[in-house]
Enzyme design. Sequence first.
Site, short mmCIF file in Angstrom:
data_model
loop_
_atom_site.label_atom_id
_atom_site.label_comp_id
_atom_site.label_asym_id
_atom_site.label_seq_id
_atom_site.Cartn_x
_atom_site.Cartn_y
_atom_site.Cartn_z
CG LEU A 46 -1.71 1.25 1.57
CD1 LEU A 46 -3.03 0.85 2.25
CD2 LEU A 46 -0.94 2.20 2.50
CG ASP A 63 1.04 8.11 -3.00
OD1 ASP A 63 1.95 7.60 -2.33
OD2 ASP A 63 1.25 8.91 -3.93
CD GLN A 83 -1.10 4.74 -6.52
OE1 GLN A 83 -0.10 4.58 -7.18
NE2 GLN A 83 -2.30 4.81 -7.05
CE1 TYR A 86 2.21 4.18 -10.98
CE2 TYR A 86 3.43 6.23 -11.06
CZ TYR A 86 3.41 4.85 -11.06
OH TYR A 86 4.59 4.15 -11.15
CB SER A 87 -1.67 9.58 -6.57
OG SER A 87 -0.99 8.64 -5.78
CD GLU A 89 5.86 11.94 -5.89
OE1 GLU A 89 5.76 11.20 -6.88
OE2 GLU A 89 6.15 11.52 -4.76
#
Length: 472
Positions: free
Chosen positions: A38, A40, A56, A99-100, A221
């Site tokens: 695990l 983000d 994630q 992705y995030s 990010e």
Amino acid sequence: MNVLAKDLKKQTELVERMASRTDRFRQCFHLMPVTGWLNDPNGLCMFQGVFHAFFQYSPFDAQGGVKLWGHCTSENMVDWKQEGAALYPDSPFDCHGVYSGNVLVEDGRMYLYYTGNVKLDGDYDYIHTGRESNTVLTISEDGKTFGPKKVLMQNCDYPEFVTCHVRDPRVWKEGDRYYMIQGARTKEDQGTALLFVSSDKENWTYSGQITTREKFGCMWECPEYLKIGRRKVLSASVQGLTGGEWKNRNVYQSGYFFVEGDFPGDCQLSEYYLWDYGFDFYAPQSFRTEDGRMIQIGWMGMPDCPQHINKTLADNWQHCFTFPREITQRDGMLLQNPVRELREKKEPVCMVTGNLHKEGIRTFEVDTEHIMASAFRAVLAGELVLEYRDGFFRMYFLHTEKEAVSGGRDMRCTKLPELTDVKILADVSSVEVFLNGGEAVFSTRYYPDTYCVEIQAPGADIQFWNICHIKL
């Protein structure tokens, strides 16, 4: 759902069924994966009265493989129900990872925005060449099923001065316009946040960048623009800070700038403040509850940090989230504290003055208040020391070998004029420490052989609580 997604779903459900769920370091009230990796938090929101946390997720590889979006729900942000994976890397535009991103809740729907990651085969650096960062949208009517994916932006839609590192869309609405902020790395290796505007949530136009006057890190990010009380805040997880005050901190930082002036528009950023001074905290995401509270959850982990290990790898899982924190503002300062829903899970064990010794309890909260002359020292599991001395609060381990309780962690500290109160929230393999009503926070994973806590704070009031729980 296409054939690839169906197969990924079957394989994910299979490895989840095979997971033990009984290993010794499995968390009790922190959200964590059933199995695998695990990182983000994504798409945190409250939808139709239910809390949703996407994240994630690499169920097939506890050291991080191709990323899905896992999904949990909760009625209280303490007891979480696993809902299975929500989004799979099943399309040409996200085949190397979902992705995030985040969720915008509007008109009874969830709008899920994320970065579709693609890494081309070849001799590339995957910074300037070889990577596709696609901004993707999918919509859910019920929070359980997710509609067709639509690519909204590709590399060619981002400004020319950035590299292929553009990711982590965050969308919100002000007035009749929608705004999206994304993290980016420029061709001069400067971290920045890109701003886009839209009138319909799907067609986006680049509007400008938000960054510092001087270079501050090489990549920002998971950026977020937040309004907390009277303060406007830009949160960002910054990579590439080295030397000086960053020398003895984490490899990557997670913090925030206060925004002065108009946002979007002509604005300036303050100095950078850390959300968390501990070992394990990165990529936090925030959302507003239906009763108006701002809640933040972070990844209790740290990427690209070979100095630390997590002993849960032996049980085929790694990492968890921080306990949800309520973010408030007092006298211009941001405070973080465990969400109030935790009160319903606390059972009083004892209240003492000055000194505490307690053994055998793995999940607890201990509150030390009315600390006199800033005198405080606590030791957890005989190894993790929390103490105030010479104007600094320190979190450190007595033994820093990877096979020790620390998993290789050493020391973190921050300057603090005085210490008035300390809240320690401990789960089976994690500790979060809140100082002075939440002015500063330290988080870490740890792996005790035996559980005990000792506190020395002459004259202070110390209350110890057991945390009742159900496991995920």
